[in-house]
Design a protein around this motif. Structure first.
Motif, PDB file in Angstrom:
ATOM      1  N   GLY A   1     -43.267 -11.503  28.283  1.00 13.59           N
ATOM      2  CA  GLY A   1     -42.331 -12.419  28.913  1.00 13.59           C
ATOM      3  C   GLY A   1     -41.351 -11.734  29.835  1.00 13.59           C
ATOM      4  N   TYR A   2     -40.509 -12.547  30.477  1.00 11.06           N
ATOM      5  CA  TYR A   2     -39.484 -12.059  31.394  1.00 11.06           C
ATOM      6  C   TYR A   2     -38.124 -12.603  30.986  1.00 11.06           C
ATOM      7  N   GLY A   3     -37.073 -11.876  31.393  1.00 17.59           N
ATOM      8  CA  GLY A   3     -35.704 -12.368  31.257  1.00 17.59           C
ATOM      9  C   GLY A   3     -35.352 -12.786  29.839  1.00 17.59           C
ATOM     10  N   LYS A   4     -34.710 -13.937  29.701  1.00 21.93           N
ATOM     11  CA  LYS A   4     -34.255 -14.413  28.397  1.00 21.93           C
ATOM     12  C   LYS A   4     -35.416 -14.746  27.470  1.00 21.93           C
TER      13      LYS A   4
ATOM     14  N   ARG B   1     -39.855 -10.726  24.803  1.00 27.39           N
ATOM     15  CA  ARG B   1     -40.075 -10.385  23.396  1.00 27.39           C
ATOM     16  C   ARG B   1     -40.757  -9.014  23.320  1.00 27.39           C
ATOM     17  N   PHE B   2     -40.580  -8.350  22.179  1.00 27.02           N
ATOM     18  CA  PHE B   2     -41.302  -7.107  21.902  1.00 27.02           C
ATOM     19  C   PHE B   2     -42.225  -7.331  20.710  1.00 27.02           C
ATOM     20  N   ILE B   3     -43.335  -6.631  20.715  1.00 24.00           N
ATOM     21  CA  ILE B   3     -44.210  -6.599  19.543  1.00 24.00           C
ATOM     22  C   ILE B   3     -44.872  -5.233  19.500  1.00 24.00           C
ATOM     23  N   GLU B   4     -44.926  -4.638  18.328  1.00 24.78           N
ATOM     24  CA  GLU B   4     -45.584  -3.341  18.140  1.00 24.78           C
ATOM     25  C   GLU B   4     -46.750  -3.542  17.193  1.00 24.78           C
TER      26      GLU B   4
ATOM     27  N   THR C   1     -29.189  -5.628  44.078  1.00 26.33           N
ATOM     28  CA  THR C   1     -29.726  -6.360  42.930  1.00 26.33           C
ATOM     29  C   THR C   1     -28.552  -6.958  42.163  1.00 26.33           C
ATOM     30  N   TYR C   2     -28.668  -8.232  41.823  1.00 25.60           N
ATOM     31  CA  TYR C   2     -27.552  -8.956  41.225  1.00 25.60           C
ATOM     32  C   TYR C   2     -27.985  -9.654  39.937  1.00 25.60           C
ATOM     33  N   ILE C   3     -27.105  -9.572  38.929  1.00 28.43           N
ATOM     34  CA  ILE C   3     -27.248 -10.369  37.708  1.00 28.43           C
ATOM     35  C   ILE C   3     -26.022 -11.269  37.663  1.00 28.43           C
ATOM     36  N   GLY C   4     -26.220 -12.564  37.865  1.00 32.94           N
ATOM     37  CA  GLY C   4     -25.057 -13.431  38.002  1.00 32.94           C
ATOM     38  C   GLY C   4     -24.261 -12.999  39.218  1.00 32.94           C
TER      39      GLY C   4
ATOM     40  N   LEU D   1     -36.409  -8.885  36.068  1.00 35.27           N
ATOM     41  CA  LEU D   1     -37.338  -9.566  35.158  1.00 35.27           C
ATOM     42  C   LEU D   1     -37.237  -9.052  33.732  1.00 35.27           C
ATOM     43  N   TYR D   2     -36.834  -7.802  33.564  1.00 30.64           N
ATOM     44  CA  TYR D   2     -36.727  -7.247  32.220  1.00 30.64           C
ATOM     45  C   TYR D   2     -35.275  -7.120  31.770  1.00 30.64           C
ATOM     46  N   ASN D   3     -34.452  -8.049  32.247  1.00 34.98           N
ATOM     47  CA  ASN D   3     -33.065  -8.150  31.802  1.00 34.98           C
ATOM     48  C   ASN D   3     -32.920  -9.429  30.982  1.00 34.98           C
ATOM     49  N   ARG D   4     -32.491  -9.298  29.750  1.00 33.27           N
ATOM     50  CA  ARG D   4     -32.453 -10.435  28.824  1.00 33.27           C
ATOM     51  C   ARG D   4     -31.447 -11.516  29.214  1.00 33.27           C
ATOM     52  N   ASP D   5     -30.498 -11.189  30.091  1.00 36.15           N
ATOM     53  CA  ASP D   5     -29.497 -12.181  30.481  1.00 36.15           C
ATOM     54  C   ASP D   5     -30.014 -13.153  31.533  1.00 36.15           C
ATOM     55  N   VAL D   6     -31.090 -12.803  32.204  1.00 34.69           N
ATOM     56  CA  VAL D   6     -31.540 -13.578  33.351  1.00 34.69           C
ATOM     57  C   VAL D   6     -32.305 -14.828  32.909  1.00 34.69           C
ATOM     58  N   GLU D   7     -31.916 -15.975  33.490  1.00 33.02           N
ATOM     59  CA  GLU D   7     -32.572 -17.247  33.188  1.00 33.02           C
ATOM     60  C   GLU D   7     -33.514 -17.703  34.298  1.00 33.02           C
ATOM     61  N   VAL D   8     -33.287 -17.229  35.510  1.00 32.04           N
ATOM     62  CA  VAL D   8     -34.179 -17.522  36.624  1.00 32.04           C
ATOM     63  C   VAL D   8     -34.087 -16.359  37.604  1.00 32.04           C
ATOM     64  N   ALA D   9     -35.227 -15.977  38.176  1.00 32.23           N
ATOM     65  CA  ALA D   9     -35.280 -14.836  39.093  1.00 32.23           C
ATOM     66  C   ALA D   9     -35.533 -15.313  40.518  1.00 32.23           C
ATOM     67  N   VAL D  10     -34.719 -14.808  41.440  1.00 28.95           N
ATOM     68  CA  VAL D  10     -34.905 -15.058  42.866  1.00 28.95           C
ATOM     69  C   VAL D  10     -35.154 -13.699  43.513  1.00 28.95           C
TER      70      VAL D  10
END
Length: 887
Positions: A188-191, A194-197, A517-520, A539-548
């Protein structure tokens, strides 16, 4: 033949939507020699690699490549096919490749698909090495090369559990990548990331994992909850084990307190002598040893995922079947030739080990590896059925009794595991455990999935799907929405405008563009961040809800896309910028590159295209999603046909922005309500506004939010830095814009010709990597537009000599009609701006096409005693927003 350069593309790219390697080779003298001219080459090649006979190649049928060999082809083409064949030998299904001449007379580009990134470059080098040796008829140890590649492949391959999760994520179009060289996946991306090992989801607590390792504590907790477990305890000495065994009563099991994969486990111990040996074996793996009652019955593994039983397998110990002729070791050697058996976890089954544990187990039956079993006699080599030591499995998911399901689910909950392997021993899994002399033996975190995916008997179960269903519950998103914007001009403004509107809608937006590059509202990295690595930081920032994401030509060519599939892809326009670079020589070449953004859109997504652009009719055919057209002209034939077919379009009708969808007409707002259009004077920003409206409408945003966003987005250094930033300097004005190509210069000139300036002053410059003709043409239109011209150069000359670009611009301006008396070459950008300001006349409009915005802005600020501030003016004046001194 020399390998000049190699690069892998891990994401979608202009060569393929699959991962590929781009390999540049120089053939030297071999550029003039084809395979049918090299004595014995074809025979040597096919003798060493008979699998090449199955390759289709351009003829399109099996054996097509052999036909090409006989007709005569170059060794570069052979290298492409061998790079694919080497991977096939390693067990990878790869098919795509192509070879093209990129520079006369002997430089070729070889593209080939790959799956395992660790092998990707190695197989190319190996293929080149082998082909060259065979062409020269030199000796080469091909077996040694293959062995090296096989070792790299084995060391880097995902295990079966991780591979199953990876493959299922790909099937579902869930973005997935491997982190490091082990079994850790990022989904997945953003918010929604998930991780799985292996089979262990990142949401599982470390306490639960540690608890599952403590086998005795697990038993204690299960017993407290009335779940049957074998009686026993932990000992720390050999004598202690003997005492406890006598208290429990034989037979018993001895194992490390944190055992896994059956390591150090001895079962069905009947006497003290064997107990002491078993203790020493277990003690070699752990300090604390569990001694517990041996439960007779079949060994079952129950996979619990969430609140459900996903699969059940009966595990059987490894065995051989006697034939009355061969010894146990010989039978074992033959059994291990089974193609389904491999080292470790590489195959559905592991090779059967004849180690000290197996020899000890045989000794219990007075056998050894040299014993010859009778015909049909089953000889077991272990007491447990772990697949890692050669055991096999039978699927019995449909057989488990509901009571046993509930006990397994309850056990997983007690330990706190989202995914758990419950080991249950009982005579019959289809009867309640409570009515039999059975027990739950262990609860395992990160259980292996191989036995459920590839059972020796019965139906394989897609347990990876069950795990992903638990990680991404029904109705939840597995990614964040992505809007990707490309084009020659306007993409930065469109990205910023879309981000602004989405932020007003309450979304935490991550944006990449040419300024950072901007987050909020936070800029986390400054500079031109329009490539795939910058996209990853969003894309790999958990705070992001939509990517432009502004997605530039250079990043696409050099690294491909930084994402998998977008929800909305935008192409603002296609013009001649950067031609002559990276083998992009025509508008068709440029359209091909930028079309990747349109091709990489979800099937239910939207491709937003400029119907007024000459390349759009070609590009729209590549869109396998929903096209959305925008145009300044409602009568545009592409738009007209699209609307008739119930397509979505955004157009200008008189001074209104109008959306058509399913033939329904919906008015959005007037052009004059949008500050960046300067009351309709900036045509390019009308186009940019249309692209944003089309994207946001396709995205599903409400009309009132879109209106509010466009009305509140201004051409100032805060909202849209360096794009049509107009400053009131008192008696004259300054316009800063990042125009750096012919089309951008045209757009600025269209705008300034409507600004009622007494005199137009141009500070012009062009990046040095543009074609001479492009630079000259920009000089020419500047000569036509400006009364006074300052010619400057970028700090980064991009391979040019100082003054070289300025000279071409000067000659172009003269050709355009500029008066030499009104032209100055001032190479420093800030010096040129300073000169223009200090020599400005009343009513001047100074236009600077900058390289470094901050330096130019600082100079403008220094003109005032205070900070310039935006002053809203009344509509129908020259500008909607300008900058003015507040001192």
């Amino acid at each position: 033949m020399e390998v000049v350069n190699m690069r892998n593309y891990s994401g979608r790219n202009i060569y393929s939507h699959k991962p590929v390697v781009k390999m540049i080779v120089e053939l030297g003298d071999w550029a003039e020699i084809t395979t049918n001219e090299i004595a014995g080459f074809n025979d040597r090649l096919l003798s060493c690699f008979p699998g090449l006979s199955n390759h289709h190649c351009s003829p399109g049928y099996e054996g097509g490549f052999v036909q090409r060999l006989k007709e005569g082809t170059l060794v570069s083409h052979v290298t492409e096919h061998l790079a694919l064949e080497l991977q096939c030998i390693l067990g990878y299904d790869v098919y795509f490749g192509k070879t093209r001449l990129i520079k006369e007379p002997d430089r070729y580009c070889i593209i080939y698909e790959y799956i395992n990134e660790s092998c990707a470059l190695e197989v190319g080098n190996a293929a080149a090495e082998i082909v060259f040796a065979l062409a020269r008829n030199d000796a080469i140890a091909i077996d040694k090369v293959l062995k090296r590649l096989q070792q790299i492949s084995f060391d880097s391959k995902l295990g079966p559990s991780t591979q199953a999760i990876y493959d299922e994520a790909r099937r579902r179009h869930i973005p997935v990548r491997r982190l490091g060289g082990d079994s850790l996946l990022q989904l997945g991306y953003g918010k929604q990331m998930r991780f799985i090992e292996a089979s262990l989801p990142g949401s599982t607590s470390s306490i639960a994992v540690d608890l599952a390792k403590n086998k005795q504590m697990v038993k204690d907790l299960l017993k407290e909850n009335n779940i049957p477990v074998p009686c026993g305890g932990i000992v720390n000495s050999e004598d202690g084990a003997v005492v406890l065994a006598e208290q429990i009563g034989y037979p018993i099991v001895v194992k490390p307190w944190d055992a896994n994969q059956g390591k150090g486990v001895t079962t069905n111990i009947e006497d003290e002598s064997l107990l002491r040996k078993a203790y020493h074996l277990a003690n070699s793996f752990a300090k604390h040893i569990i001694v517990e009652k041996y439960i007779r019955g079949k060994d079952y593994r129950i996979l619990v995922v969430g609140n459900k039983v996903a699969a059940v397998a009966e595990r059987r110990p490894p065995y051989v079947i006697g034939d009355g002729l061969h010894s146990i070791s010989e039978l074992l050697e033959e059994a291990n030739k089974n193609p389904n058996r491999g080292i470790g976890h590489e195959k559905p089954l592991s090779k059967i080990l004849l180690d000290s544990v197996a020899k000890e187990f045989l000794a219990r039956s007075e056998l050894n590896e040299n014993s010859i079993p009778k015909i049909g006699e089953l000889v077991y080599l272990r007491g447990n059925g772990n697949l890692s030591t050669g055991g096999s499995a039978r699927d019995c998911t449909g057989d488990i009794h509901q009571v046993n399901k509930e006990l397994a689910i309850k056990a997983a909950k007690i330990i706190g595991l989202n995914v758990a392997g419950i080991d249950m021993v009982t005579e019959n899994i289809s009867e309640p455990l409570t009515l039999q002399n059975g027990a739950i033996i262990e609860v395992n975190a990160a259980p292996g999935l191989r036995m459920h995916l590839y059972p020796s008997e019965g139906e394989g179960r897609n347990v990876a799907a069950a795990i992903l269903d638990q990680m991404y519950t029904a109705g939840s998103m597995s990614s964040i929405p992505i809007i990707s914007i490309t084009g020659t001009n306007g993409k930065t403004t469109v990205a910023r405008l879309i981000r602004h509107v989405l932020s007003l809608a309450g979304q935490k937006v991550g944006m990449t563009c040419s300024s950072g590059t901007y987050i909020g509202k936070e800029c986390i990295a400054e500079g031109d961040n329009t490539g795939p690595l910058s996209a990853h930081s969003i894309l790999y920032n958990r705070d992001v809800e939509v990517a432009v994401l502004e997605t530039a030509r250079g990043g696409i060519i050099r690294r491909g896309l930084g994402y998998d599939l977008a929800d909305v892809g935008v192409i603002t326009n296609i013009s001649g910028d950067h031609l002559g670079m990276d083998d992009i020589n025509t508008l068709e070449d440029m359209a091909f590159v930028k079309s990747l953004v349109v091709e990489a859109i979800k099937p239910n997504g939207y491709a937003v295209l400029n119907a007024d652009d000459g390349m759009t009719e070609h590009i729209v055919r590549k869109a396998s999603c929903n096209p959305v057209l925008f145009s300044l002209n409602r009568d545009n034939m592409l738009v007209e046909d699209h609307i008739k077919q119930d397509g979505m379009a955004v157009v200008i009708e008189e001074d209104l922005i109008v959306i058509y969808q399913n033939k329904i007409r919906d008015e959005i707002m007037t052009i004059n309500e949008i500050p960046i259009t300067f009351n309709g004077k900036a045509i390019c920003n009308i186009e940019n506004s249309l692209a944003a409206v089309a994207s946001l409408s396709a995205f599903g945003l409400a009309k009132n939010v879109i209106r509010l966003g466009l009305m509140s987005f201004t051409s100032d250094p805060t909202a849209n830095e360096g794009r049509f930033n107009l400053f009131d300097m008192g008696s004259f004005r300054v316009l800063l814009d990042y125009g750096h190509n012919y089309s951008a210069y045209q757009s600025v000139m269209q705008f300034i010709n409507n600004m009622n300036a007494a005199r137009l002053v141009g500070i012009i410059g062009v990046p040095g990597d543009r074609l001479d003709k492009t630079i000259f043409d920009i000089g020419q239109i500047s000569g036509q537009a400006f009364s006074k011209i300052y010619i400057k150069e970028d700090e980064d000359l991009r391979g040019r000599s100082a003054g070289e670009v300025a000279g071409i611009l000067y000659n172009g301006a003269v050709s355009g009609g500029a008066d030499r008396e009104n032209m100055e070459i001032v190479l420093s950008e800030t010096d040129a701006l300073n000169a223009a300001i200090n020599n400005a006349f009343t009513g001047d409009l100074i236009v600077m096409f900058y390289e470094k915005f901050d330096k130019a802005y600082e100079l403008i600020e220094s003109f005032f005693k205070g900070q310039p501030q935006p002053i809203p003016l009344l509509p129908n004046t020259d500008t909607c927003y300008i900058y003015q001194s507040i001192c």
